[in-house]
Structures are given as C-alpha cells and as structure tokens.
Design a protein around this motif. Structure first.
Motif, PDB file in Angstrom:
ATOM      1  N   GLU A 175       0.844  -1.194   0.000  1.00 24.89           N
ATOM      2  CA  GLU A 175       0.000   0.000   0.000  1.00 24.89           C
ATOM      3  C   GLU A 175       0.878   1.243   0.000  1.00 24.89           C
ATOM      4  O   GLU A 175       1.805   1.361   0.803  1.00 24.89           O
ATOM      5  CB  GLU A 175      -0.924  -0.006   1.209  1.00 24.89           C
ATOM      6  CG  GLU A 175      -1.855   1.191   1.297  1.00 24.89           C
ATOM      7  CD  GLU A 175      -2.753   1.129   2.520  1.00 24.89           C
ATOM      8  OE1 GLU A 175      -3.843   0.555   2.413  1.00 24.89           O
ATOM      9  OE2 GLU A 175      -2.341   1.632   3.582  1.00 24.89           O
ATOM     10  N   THR A 176       0.582   2.191  -0.894  1.00 22.20           N
ATOM     11  CA  THR A 176       1.313   3.449  -0.989  1.00 22.20           C
ATOM     12  C   THR A 176       0.334   4.603  -0.849  1.00 22.20           C
ATOM     13  O   THR A 176      -0.696   4.634  -1.539  1.00 22.20           O
ATOM     14  CB  THR A 176       2.053   3.562  -2.326  1.00 22.20           C
ATOM     15  OG1 THR A 176       2.931   2.434  -2.486  1.00 22.20           O
ATOM     16  CG2 THR A 176       2.877   4.844  -2.390  1.00 22.20           C
ATOM     17  N   SER A 177       0.653   5.549   0.045  1.00 26.67           N
ATOM     18  CA  SER A 177      -0.218   6.697   0.285  1.00 26.67           C
ATOM     19  C   SER A 177       0.567   7.992   0.095  1.00 26.67           C
ATOM     20  O   SER A 177       1.657   8.147   0.654  1.00 26.67           O
ATOM     21  CB  SER A 177      -0.799   6.669   1.711  1.00 26.67           C
ATOM     22  OG  SER A 177      -1.540   5.493   1.940  1.00 26.67           O
ATOM     23  N   LEU A 178       0.010   8.911  -0.688  1.00 28.35           N
ATOM     24  CA  LEU A 178       0.520  10.268  -0.830  1.00 28.35           C
ATOM     25  C   LEU A 178      -0.506  11.208  -0.221  1.00 28.35           C
ATOM     26  O   LEU A 178      -1.707  11.084  -0.505  1.00 28.35           O
ATOM     27  CB  LEU A 178       0.749  10.624  -2.303  1.00 28.35           C
ATOM     28  CG  LEU A 178       1.754   9.771  -3.085  1.00 28.35           C
ATOM     29  CD1 LEU A 178       1.684  10.104  -4.577  1.00 28.35           C
ATOM     30  CD2 LEU A 178       3.161  10.001  -2.568  1.00 28.35           C
ATOM     31  N   TYR A 179      -0.083  12.168   0.606  1.00 25.88           N
ATOM     32  CA  TYR A 179      -1.064  12.994   1.298  1.00 25.88           C
ATOM     33  C   TYR A 179      -0.532  14.411   1.519  1.00 25.88           C
ATOM     34  O   TYR A 179       0.668  14.635   1.675  1.00 25.88           O
ATOM     35  CB  TYR A 179      -1.465  12.373   2.637  1.00 25.88           C
ATOM     36  CG  TYR A 179      -0.317  11.815   3.443  1.00 25.88           C
ATOM     37  CD1 TYR A 179       0.329  12.583   4.423  1.00 25.88           C
ATOM     38  CD2 TYR A 179       0.135  10.519   3.231  1.00 25.88           C
ATOM     39  CE1 TYR A 179       1.374  12.073   5.158  1.00 25.88           C
ATOM     40  CE2 TYR A 179       1.186   9.999   3.963  1.00 25.88           C
ATOM     41  CZ  TYR A 179       1.799  10.782   4.913  1.00 25.88           C
ATOM     42  OH  TYR A 179       2.851  10.275   5.648  1.00 25.88           O
ATOM     43  N   TRP A 180      -1.460  15.357   1.520  1.00 24.63           N
ATOM     44  CA  TRP A 180      -1.191  16.757   1.828  1.00 24.63           C
ATOM     45  C   TRP A 180      -2.172  17.183   2.912  1.00 24.63           C
ATOM     46  O   TRP A 180      -3.376  16.982   2.785  1.00 24.63           O
ATOM     47  CB  TRP A 180      -1.363  17.637   0.596  1.00 24.63           C
ATOM     48  CG  TRP A 180      -1.472  19.113   0.903  1.00 24.63           C
ATOM     49  CD1 TRP A 180      -0.548  19.891   1.543  1.00 24.63           C
ATOM     50  CD2 TRP A 180      -2.579  19.964   0.618  1.00 24.63           C
ATOM     51  NE1 TRP A 180      -1.001  21.190   1.658  1.00 24.63           N
ATOM     52  CE2 TRP A 180      -2.252  21.265   1.100  1.00 24.63           C
ATOM     53  CE3 TRP A 180      -3.821  19.768  -0.002  1.00 24.63           C
ATOM     54  CZ2 TRP A 180      -3.118  22.339   0.981  1.00 24.63           C
ATOM     55  CZ3 TRP A 180      -4.681  20.853  -0.119  1.00 24.63           C
ATOM     56  CH2 TRP A 180      -4.326  22.117   0.370  1.00 24.63           C
ATOM     57  N   SER A 181      -1.649  17.744   3.987  1.00 22.82           N
ATOM     58  CA  SER A 181      -2.481  18.202   5.100  1.00 22.82           C
ATOM     59  C   SER A 181      -2.369  19.718   5.224  1.00 22.82           C
ATOM     60  O   SER A 181      -1.258  20.268   5.208  1.00 22.82           O
ATOM     61  CB  SER A 181      -2.045  17.540   6.412  1.00 22.82           C
ATOM     62  OG  SER A 181      -2.206  16.137   6.358  1.00 22.82           O
ATOM     63  N   HIS A 182      -3.518  20.366   5.378  1.00 26.59           N
ATOM     64  CA  HIS A 182      -3.572  21.820   5.517  1.00 26.59           C
ATOM     65  C   HIS A 182      -4.360  22.153   6.781  1.00 26.59           C
ATOM     66  O   HIS A 182      -5.446  21.604   7.010  1.00 26.59           O
ATOM     67  CB  HIS A 182      -4.244  22.452   4.294  1.00 26.59           C
ATOM     68  CG  HIS A 182      -4.474  23.920   4.442  1.00 26.59           C
ATOM     69  ND1 HIS A 182      -3.450  24.831   4.537  1.00 26.59           N
ATOM     70  CD2 HIS A 182      -5.627  24.646   4.512  1.00 26.59           C
ATOM     71  CE1 HIS A 182      -3.952  26.042   4.667  1.00 26.59           C
ATOM     72  NE2 HIS A 182      -5.264  25.963   4.646  1.00 26.59           N
ATOM     73  N   TYR A 183      -3.811  23.046   7.604  1.00 33.18           N
ATOM     74  CA  TYR A 183      -4.436  23.464   8.850  1.00 33.18           C
ATOM     75  C   TYR A 183      -4.877  24.922   8.722  1.00 33.18           C
ATOM     76  O   TYR A 183      -4.083  25.844   8.957  1.00 33.18           O
ATOM     77  CB  TYR A 183      -3.460  23.324  10.019  1.00 33.18           C
ATOM     78  CG  TYR A 183      -3.069  21.907  10.327  1.00 33.18           C
ATOM     79  CD1 TYR A 183      -3.702  21.189  11.336  1.00 33.18           C
ATOM     80  CD2 TYR A 183      -2.063  21.265   9.606  1.00 33.18           C
ATOM     81  CE1 TYR A 183      -3.345  19.886  11.630  1.00 33.18           C
ATOM     82  CE2 TYR A 183      -1.706  19.955   9.887  1.00 33.18           C
ATOM     83  CZ  TYR A 183      -2.346  19.271  10.895  1.00 33.18           C
ATOM     84  OH  TYR A 183      -1.991  17.967  11.176  1.00 33.18           O
ATOM     85  N   PRO A 184      -6.138  25.188   8.330  1.00 39.72           N
ATOM     86  CA  PRO A 184      -6.615  26.575   8.260  1.00 39.72           C
ATOM     87  C   PRO A 184      -6.560  27.264   9.611  1.00 39.72           C
ATOM     88  O   PRO A 184      -6.273  28.454   9.702  1.00 39.72           O
ATOM     89  CB  PRO A 184      -8.059  26.429   7.763  1.00 39.72           C
ATOM     90  CG  PRO A 184      -8.129  25.075   7.143  1.00 39.72           C
ATOM     91  CD  PRO A 184      -7.169  24.228   7.912  1.00 39.72           C
ATOM     92  N   THR A 185      -6.854  26.513  10.681  1.00 40.40           N
ATOM     93  CA  THR A 185      -6.760  27.014  12.051  1.00 40.40           C
ATOM     94  C   THR A 185      -6.167  25.914  12.916  1.00 40.40           C
ATOM     95  O   THR A 185      -5.956  24.778  12.466  1.00 40.40           O
ATOM     96  CB  THR A 185      -8.138  27.412  12.615  1.00 40.40           C
ATOM     97  OG1 THR A 185      -8.916  26.227  12.832  1.00 40.40           O
ATOM     98  CG2 THR A 185      -8.884  28.329  11.652  1.00 40.40           C
ATOM     99  N   GLU A 186      -5.926  26.216  14.179  1.00 39.09           N
ATOM    100  CA  GLU A 186      -5.412  25.223  15.111  1.00 39.09           C
ATOM    101  C   GLU A 186      -6.387  24.076  15.295  1.00 39.09           C
ATOM    102  O   GLU A 186      -5.992  22.954  15.605  1.00 39.09           O
ATOM    103  CB  GLU A 186      -5.131  25.888  16.465  1.00 39.09           C
ATOM    104  CG  GLU A 186      -4.590  24.944  17.514  1.00 39.09           C
ATOM    105  CD  GLU A 186      -4.471  25.603  18.877  1.00 39.09           C
ATOM    106  OE1 GLU A 186      -4.027  24.940  19.817  1.00 39.09           O
ATOM    107  OE2 GLU A 186      -4.844  26.787  18.986  1.00 39.09           O
ATOM    108  N   TYR A 187      -7.676  24.319  15.077  1.00 36.84           N
ATOM    109  CA  TYR A 187      -8.712  23.324  15.366  1.00 36.84           C
ATOM    110  C   TYR A 187      -9.315  22.699  14.116  1.00 36.84           C
ATOM    111  O   TYR A 187     -10.322  22.004  14.207  1.00 36.84           O
ATOM    112  CB  TYR A 187      -9.826  23.981  16.186  1.00 36.84           C
ATOM    113  CG  TYR A 187      -9.343  24.546  17.492  1.00 36.84           C
ATOM    114  CD1 TYR A 187      -9.061  23.713  18.568  1.00 36.84           C
ATOM    115  CD2 TYR A 187      -9.140  25.918  17.652  1.00 36.84           C
ATOM    116  CE1 TYR A 187      -8.613  24.220  19.766  1.00 36.84           C
ATOM    117  CE2 TYR A 187      -8.688  26.432  18.846  1.00 36.84           C
ATOM    118  CZ  TYR A 187      -8.419  25.591  19.904  1.00 36.84           C
ATOM    119  OH  TYR A 187      -7.961  26.101  21.082  1.00 36.84           O
TER     120      TYR A 187
END
Length: 428
Positions: free
Chosen positions: A378-390
C-alpha cells in the motif's frame, strides 16, 4: 511461563540498561515541568500535534477538560470489481480528562461512526510513584511502536499503515494495567520502557471491525476467542523500550522495540457441513506473538516552522496465526490452524514547509497470515492543511496491490475539526 519465553533478547538488554541507569529525584506535583520532560526537553519525532484548547489536565481552570472531535471524508474508489463515491462519518469523539488529586488523573473517550458507539478509553493514572514513573489502569491503547497508542484521527496519515492494521488492528485498546518509567542515560539520551498486562484486548475498526487472525469460506467463519479469566502467566502482555537523543543541531533520533504476546487463546468456528448440518469447532491452547523494531528521525528549523520526519517499523508475527474451516473431501469439515510466521514493514517521509501545510508519503507491505503468505503493498501520498489550530483538511491518494485480493486506487478528501480541549494521553 510462556509469555516470559517470548521476550526478545533486544528488549531484555534495553530493559536491563534502564535498571542500571542512575535515577534522579523528581517531584510529583501534578503539574507539567521541565523535570518531567525528556533530557534537554527533547521532542519525540513523528508524534501528533496536540489540541489542548482552552484547558488541559494540568490546570483547574475548567475541570474536567471536555472536547469533541469530528472526522469525515469523501472518497472515490476504483478496484477490480467496485467503483464509486462514498461520504463517510469516520468518527465523532467525545473526550474528557482532569485531575483527581496531585497524584491522580483520569480520562475517557467515547466514539461513534454513526453505526456503533464504543468506549475506547477509560483509565486512571497514578503519578505518585516517583522517579518519573507512572501506573495506569483501565481501558487504553496499547504501547506498541510509534503509532498504536495514537488514535487514527490524530495521525498525519489518512489511515493506519496496512501492516499495522493487519497484524494489530486499526486501533488496539486493551483492559488492564501498565507501568511506565523514563530516565536519563548520560547527558544526552532519554530512555523509556513500559510493561502492560491485559485481560481483554480486541482490535477494532471504525468501519465495523477487522479481524486479521480468522477466516471465512462457504462452511462458516473462524474467530479468535480469549477466556475472560485466565492465570497470571496467560495474560496478554505488552512491552516497549525506546530511547532518543539529539542528532546534530536541530535533529532528534529515536529507536524502539515492542512486543505483544497472547499466550493462551482459541480459534472458534461454526457453520454447516456438506450435508447441511450445523457444526462447531474449537482449537484451544494456542499462542501468538508480535514483535516490532522502529526507527524515527526528526529535524526542525531554527524557528520551528519547517520540519522533516523520516521513519519506519518492521514487524514479525509468530505462532498460531490463523484458523480456517476446511473440507477434507468428505461430508464432514474440520478446523485447520496455521502455525508459522509472517513479516511486514512500513516507512514514511514527511515535510512541513510551514505551520499550515505538510506533505508526506507512506509505503507499507505485509505477508498475509496464512500458509502461502501472499503479499500486499500500500502506498499513500497525502497533503495536510491546517486553516486554524482546530481544523485540518487533507487530500490523499492511496494505491493498493495484492497478490491474493483486489488491486485498488482511492482518492480521499478528509476534514477534521476539534472543539474545546483535545488530546489523548500517550508517551514518547
């Protein structure tokens, strides 16, 4: 006792190092302090962000601290025989934690995926043992590797790596007790070990459950069964030893070894034979162990904004791995238990270029718990974005290749929100 014989030499040597290392005094006042932190205030690489919010278990400003986490996703799946879109509530979680006295505090977590409700954590913690030691009792996630004590929605990846899901479960809470201790070794190394005994432990998945050790076919299903009451030597045991130190100016490296043993369990199955008669099967006195070695390196820029994290873990399962109801070409059927070993691993690289954005790739492969041991990758590519702390928004592309099952590709859009105080108790 059987579980003692399953302790690996590496774990024994690391535990021995903790015994001979000189302990230092530590005041237990129920408050966080520099003395409670690892040597040089080291930060364990690859641990999830904390969302304590307005309060935490270390303050009486609002006691207890209450929080809510909601995790939902929209995905498209394309496999060999299935294609389509899905909207899912992965998790709605209510958490509460707070101090009971200077040396006692507790927490619980209640989760639902709109189909079932589960109490995944409910434990009391005692920190009055001194010398950086603690004791917890109740229901909590096992201390195995860098990931299993962390909830899935707090991970930087969209899913638990496939080898962990197969060998341990998507999440692995247990009911029992655990002793935890850390101490400095020299001037720049922090060492920690834990030992847990559990009477109950069952892997579960937010999607309805995952059992890597049983099987099913036209004759019926097989499940792992553990008796409610057993001798002390037949308790489920977990152990972990880990150490970390500075690596260069802004780097930290951490090495760990983990163990989980199930000394006495049974495979049970039921179904129909070829004549349509109801049959039941049971194979008792089985045992199984899972061991793991993990290595993680983390680097942060001088201002703490940019970071790189690289790591991985290798796992091995030994013993009675699976049960299957088989047909011996007669009107009767039998229960066949496979005894052997299987291996798997995962590795990842992650980069945060600022406090709001990060990308990563995770690759995981494992051998199935069966005689032919087909391989899944299994191969996963991911991008995470935090608009705010919550708030966290994530996009992930996942590719699965299987020697036995179906190949598939998935595109996942995930949104996670945190209300109030949020954070699960876990150790580095």
């Amino acid at each position: 006792m059987k579980f003692i014989s399953n302790i690996t030499p590496s774990l024994f040597l690391v535990a021995l190092a903790s015994i001979v290392s000189e302990p230092q005094a530590n005041a237990q006042d129920g408050q966080a302090s520099d003395n409670d932190a690892p040597v040089g205030l080291l930060d364990s690489p690859a641990m999830p962000r904390l969302y304590w919010g307005q309060t935490s278990r270390f303050t009486n400003a609002f006691n207890p601290a209450i929080g809510l986490a909601v995790d939902a996703s929209a995905s498209h799946l394309d496999s060999d025989d299935e294609e389509g879109y899905s909207l899912d509530l992965n998790l709605a979680e209510l958490t509460m934690q707070g101090p009971l006295s200077p040396n006692w505090w507790g927490n619980f977590a209640l989760e639902t995926n709109s189909e079932e409700v589960s109490l995944t954590e409910s434990a009391l913690y005692y920190t009055g043992l001194g010398e950086r030691s603690s004791l917890r009792a109740g229901k909590f996630f096992v201390d195995f590797g860098k990931q299993m004590q962390v909830h899935v929605h707090d991970l930087s990846t969209p899913e638990r790596p496939s080898v962990l899901r197969e060998y341990l479960g998507a999440e692995l809470p247990g009911t029992g007790v655990q002793y935890d201790h850390w101490s400095p070794v020299g001037d720049d190394i922090a060492f920690r070990f834990s030992l847990g005994l559990f009477s109950e432990m069952a892997a579960h998945d937010h999607g309805g459950g995952h059992d890597a050790h049983g099987g099913d076919d036209e004759h019926g299903e097989v499940e792992m069964h553990i008796e409610d009451r057993r001798g002390l030597g037949d308790m489920i045991m977990t152990a972990r030893a880990t150490a970390m130190k500075d690596a260069g100016t802004n780097g930290v490296i951490q090495l760990g070894a983990s163990l989980k043993t199930v000394p006495d369990f049974a495979f049970e199955g039921g179904g129909e034979d070829d004549l349509g008669a109801e049959v039941e099967f049971e194979a008792e006195g089985l045992d199984q162990s899972v061991t793991g070695i993990d290595l993680t390196y983390g680097w942060n820029s001088d201002d703490g904004v940019k970071s790189w994290t690289v790591g991985g873990e290798v796992l091995r399962v030994e013993g009675d791995l699976a049960g299957e109801i088989v047909n011996d070409e007669t009107p009767t059927v039998g229960l066949d238990v496979y005894n052997g070993s299987a291996q798997g691993w995962f590795a990842f690289v992650e980069h945060d270029w600022n406090q709001q954005n990060g990308v990563g790739v995770t690759v995981s492969a494992f051998e199935h718990l069966e005689e032919d041991a087909p391989l899944d990758t299994e191969t996963s590519l991911y991008w995470s974005h935090y608009p705010t702390e919550y708030t966290r928004f994530r996009v992930a592309a996942i590719n699965r290749e299987s020697d036995e099952g179906e190949d598939s590709q998935a595109l996942v859009f995930q949104l996670t929100g945190y209300f109030g105080a949020h954070g699960h108790p876990y150790n580095w």
